[in-house]
Scaffold this active site. Structure first.
Site, PDB file in Angstrom:
ATOM      1  N   GLY A 145      -1.321   5.238  -7.089  1.00 46.07           N
ATOM      2  CA  GLY A 145      -1.481   5.284  -5.263  1.00 46.07           C
ATOM      3  C   GLY A 145      -1.902   6.786  -5.334  1.00 46.07           C
ATOM      4  N   ALA A 165      -0.466   9.197  -4.250  1.00 44.70           N
ATOM      5  CA  ALA A 165       0.774  11.246  -4.573  1.00 44.70           C
ATOM      6  C   ALA A 165       0.245  11.135  -6.702  1.00 44.70           C
ATOM      7  CB  ALA A 165       2.355  10.730  -5.044  1.00 44.70           C
ATOM      8  N   LYS A 223       0.549   0.553 -15.231  1.00 44.71           N
ATOM      9  CA  LYS A 223       1.277  -0.672 -15.837  1.00 44.71           C
ATOM     10  C   LYS A 223       0.192  -1.685 -15.112  1.00 44.71           C
ATOM     11  CE  LYS A 223       4.047  -2.840 -12.673  1.00 44.71           C
ATOM     12  NZ  LYS A 223       5.614  -3.319 -11.865  1.00 44.71           N
ATOM     13  N   ALA A 278      -3.130   0.368   2.368  1.00 44.06           N
ATOM     14  CA  ALA A 278      -2.698   1.092   3.858  1.00 44.06           C
ATOM     15  C   ALA A 278      -3.467   0.459   4.509  1.00 44.06           C
ATOM     16  CB  ALA A 278      -2.063   2.264   3.301  1.00 44.06           C
ATOM     17  N   GLY A 308      -3.352   4.325   8.776  1.00 42.70           N
ATOM     18  CA  GLY A 308      -3.497   5.790   8.917  1.00 42.70           C
ATOM     19  C   GLY A 308      -2.934   6.796   8.232  1.00 42.70           C
ATOM     20  N   GLU A 311       0.633   4.650  16.731  1.00 41.36           N
ATOM     21  CA  GLU A 311       1.628   3.815  16.313  1.00 41.36           C
ATOM     22  C   GLU A 311       2.988   4.089  16.494  1.00 41.36           C
ATOM     23  OE1 GLU A 311       0.663   3.730  12.017  1.00 41.36           O
ATOM     24  OE2 GLU A 311      -1.572   3.861  12.218  1.00 41.36           O
ATOM     25  N   HIS A 354       9.430  -3.865   8.111  1.00 34.11           N
ATOM     26  CA  HIS A 354       8.275  -3.711   8.941  1.00 34.11           C
ATOM     27  C   HIS A 354       8.147  -4.882  10.111  1.00 34.11           C
ATOM     28  CE1 HIS A 354       3.990  -3.303  10.755  1.00 34.11           C
ATOM     29  NE2 HIS A 354       4.152  -2.046  10.082  1.00 34.11           N
ATOM     30  N   ARG A 386      10.171   1.749  14.461  1.00 32.53           N
ATOM     31  CA  ARG A 386       9.695   0.414  13.656  1.00 32.53           C
ATOM     32  C   ARG A 386      11.454   0.051  13.221  1.00 32.53           C
ATOM     33  NH1 ARG A 386       6.178   1.744   8.907  1.00 32.53           N
ATOM     34  NH2 ARG A 386       4.447   2.117  10.170  1.00 32.53           N
ATOM     35  N   HIS A 441       8.649  -2.592   3.536  1.00 29.80           N
ATOM     36  CA  HIS A 441       7.616  -2.575   3.803  1.00 29.80           C
ATOM     37  C   HIS A 441       8.150  -0.698   3.051  1.00 29.80           C
ATOM     38  CE1 HIS A 441       4.194  -0.769   5.285  1.00 29.80           C
ATOM     39  NE2 HIS A 441       4.046  -0.104   5.859  1.00 29.80           N
ATOM     40  N   GLU A 459       6.297   7.796  -2.035  1.00 30.81           N
ATOM     41  CA  GLU A 459       7.331   7.049  -1.836  1.00 30.81           C
ATOM     42  C   GLU A 459       8.280   7.170  -3.045  1.00 30.81           C
ATOM     43  OE1 GLU A 459       5.667   2.919  -1.154  1.00 30.81           O
ATOM     44  OE2 GLU A 459       7.984   2.149  -0.317  1.00 30.81           O
ATOM     45  N   LEU A 498       0.888   8.291   3.482  1.00 32.79           N
ATOM     46  CA  LEU A 498       0.238   8.757   2.505  1.00 32.79           C
ATOM     47  C   LEU A 498       0.194  10.217   3.149  1.00 32.79           C
ATOM     48  CD1 LEU A 498      -2.564   6.529   4.666  1.00 32.79           C
ATOM     49  CD2 LEU A 498      -1.889   6.635   1.568  1.00 32.79           C
TER      50      LEU A 498
END
Ligand code: SIN
Length: 505
Positions: free
Chosen positions: A12, A14, A33, A44, A47, A112, A226, A272, A325, A349, A366
């Site tokens: 990902g 990171a 994997k 994602a 943004g 958001e 989420h 959220r 989420h 994450e 992100l």
């Protein structure tokens, strides 16, 4: 047996940020994997949040993040994240990454949940992750090695040092790989819940491996649900980005009643956790998109998902449900990614640096991967080269074999007992059910990849459940119906006062 300077597990944002930064100086190998685009980062939509508008300021971004985090954030790490965010985004755009522009040629900033200002940069409308990962994969092409379809099953540990990893390939071979530095960038664990926005590969592997190696984890009770996953009445079909509400969509129930009316001052753009709980209390919930201009071109991914699943966008009502989420807790790491185990780093994450508090604000994930990915890489670059002797390392031997539950059973039970709303009865029952499986002592080398994932899901589910039992209050994403009150300071004013006292400027 092989040796590399740096092993990274995951592909990902990171992982790729660290890899890109190290590629010139280090011999880097990534293990994933599945295939290299199977990640939450790739999926994602929303943004990347950053105070890049002239009317915005990093302190405003920090305020909003702090409020959403419910007085549980690590202020120093958070300030580091927010202050450095814009710089890294400018750097990425200088390298060629393109965010969406408005008709004036400026960045088209979205809004958001939890953000008081428009500060979300996006790409491809609602395909920001895809644009970012595709860009980063191009940047590292031919500079690092990416091994797909080979699962890391355990860390190799000796004398309180991580020496590398053990993998299992598609032929079923178990192989040891040694490295000076090992980086866990395995993402979260959404797949342990039946409703999730996550990629199907996201089964909590990093947390389980860290736990088996005795590495410190923290805040595992804080799982973010989420509010708006597209729902066909039986299963969650994928994410409907919060950015849709940022463009005017609002939540209604089956009677057309406005769900967020009177719940929070920010209404549909409240943090959220608040929106997810409000929806959880409704029999049926819908996102009314009648106010959203150019829905199909602004949100092409979501529009396609609706069409593919036979949801009629023409009615302007998208059926939704909350779903797992983002994991806010994780492997305890400092801002340089260092974990409690020498030679082992965690980033993105899978790490918990405390920046998200008890509830992550939108589009800071992100950003976290980019900022802390760079800092972890710099920490590794500044070290003297670590070498490690190959062979004869002690890997904890496990001998037990046992029948395991199906993934579906774990997911269903976790959603019911450790979901949006929790209580002691459900958590105790879940803990007892999980503890019938001796998941810490199972011999993984004899299991298929699918079964190893089940062991990792059981381990991660147990970490979340026991942490949720221990926190006898409600805070952010962790809501206990038997302890509905939060302890400590709660109001926006109180949290901001705290911020004024501690800010490092
Ligand atoms: C979304 O697009 O709603 C999700 C963005 C995020 O997880 O921050």
């Amino acid at each position: 047996m092989a040796f590399d300077d740096v092993i990274i597990i995951g592909s990902g944002i990171a992982a790729l940020t660290v890899a890109e930064r190290l590629a010139m100086d280090k011999n880097v190998i990534i293990f994933t994997k599945s295939n290299k685009t199977a990640s939450n980062s790739f999926q994602a939509q929303g943004g990347v949040a950053a105070a890049v508008h002239p009317d915005d300021h990093w302190e405003d971004h920090l305020h909003d993040t702090l409020i959403a985090g419910c007085q549980h954030s690590d202020l120093e790490n958070l300030q580091m994240l927010i202050q450095n965010g814009s710089r890294h985004l400018y750097e990425l755009t200088r390298k060629g990454l393109e965010f969406d522009l408005n008709s004036d040629g400026d960045w088209n900033l979205g809004r958001e949940g939890g953000h008081l200002k428009r500060r979300i940069l996006h790409a491809g409308g609602d395909a920001t992750g895809k644009a970012l990962i595709t860009f980063m994969l191009k940047r590292v092409k031919n500079k690092i090695t990416i091994v797909e379809d080979e699962m890391v099953i355990d860390l190799i540990v000796q004398d309180q040092q991580c020496m590398g990893v053990t993998t299992k390939n598609t032929a079923g071979e178990v192989i040891d790989h040694y490295a000076g530095s090992t980086i866990l960038a395995t993402g979260g664990c959404g797949e342990i819940f039946s409703y999730t926005s996550n990629d199907s590969t996201v089964t909590g592997d990093g947390y389980a491996m860290a736990y088996r190696a005795g590495v410190q984890l923290t805040d595992m009770e804080f799982v973010q649900f989420h509010p708006t996953l597209l729902f066909d009445g039986k299963q969650a079909l994928g994410l409907v980005s919060e950015a849709v509400r940022g463009e005017g969509a609002f939540l209604v129930n089956q009677d057309g009643h406005l769900i967020m009316d009177g719940v929070h001052e920010l209404k549909d753009l409240a943090p959220r956790d608040i929106v997810a709980r409000a929806i959880f209390n409704e029999r049926n919930a819908y996102l009314n998109i009648s106010n959203v201009k150019n829905f199909s071109s602004r949100f092409p991914t979501i529009h396609k998902m609706c069409v593919d699943n036979g949801i009629d966008v023409g009615t302007n009502l998208l059926p939704i449900t909350p779903g797992a989420h983002f994991m806010i807790g994780g492997i305890k790491a400092d801002r340089l990614g260092q974990t409690s185990l020498g030679g082992l780093y965690a980033v993105g994450e899978t790490a918990c640096t405390g920046v998200h508090g008890a509830n992550r604000i939108a589009s800071n994930s992100l950003l976290e991967g980019i900022v802390f990915g760079n800092m972890t890489a710099e920490a590794i670059l500044s070290q003297k080269n670590r070498t490690t002797k190959q062979g004869s390392y002690y890997v904890k031997k496990r001998s037990i074999t046992m029948d395991l539950p199906t993934k579906e059973t774990i997911k269903r039970k976790m959603m019911r007992n450790v979901g949006v709303v929790r209580n002691e009865h459900g958590l105790e029952g879940m803990k007892a059910w999980l503890e019938q499986y001796d998941f810490s002592h199972i011999d993984l080398s004899r299991l298929s990849v699918e079964k190893i994932e089940v062991v990792n899901m059981l381990t991660t589910a147990w970490l979340i459940t026991t942490s949720a039992l221990m926190r006898k209050e409600s805070r952010g994403t962790h809501f206990r119906s038997d302890y509905p009150e939060s302890s400590g300071l709660e109001t926006r004013e109180e949290i901001l006062r705290l911020k004024e006292i501690k800010l490092l400027v």
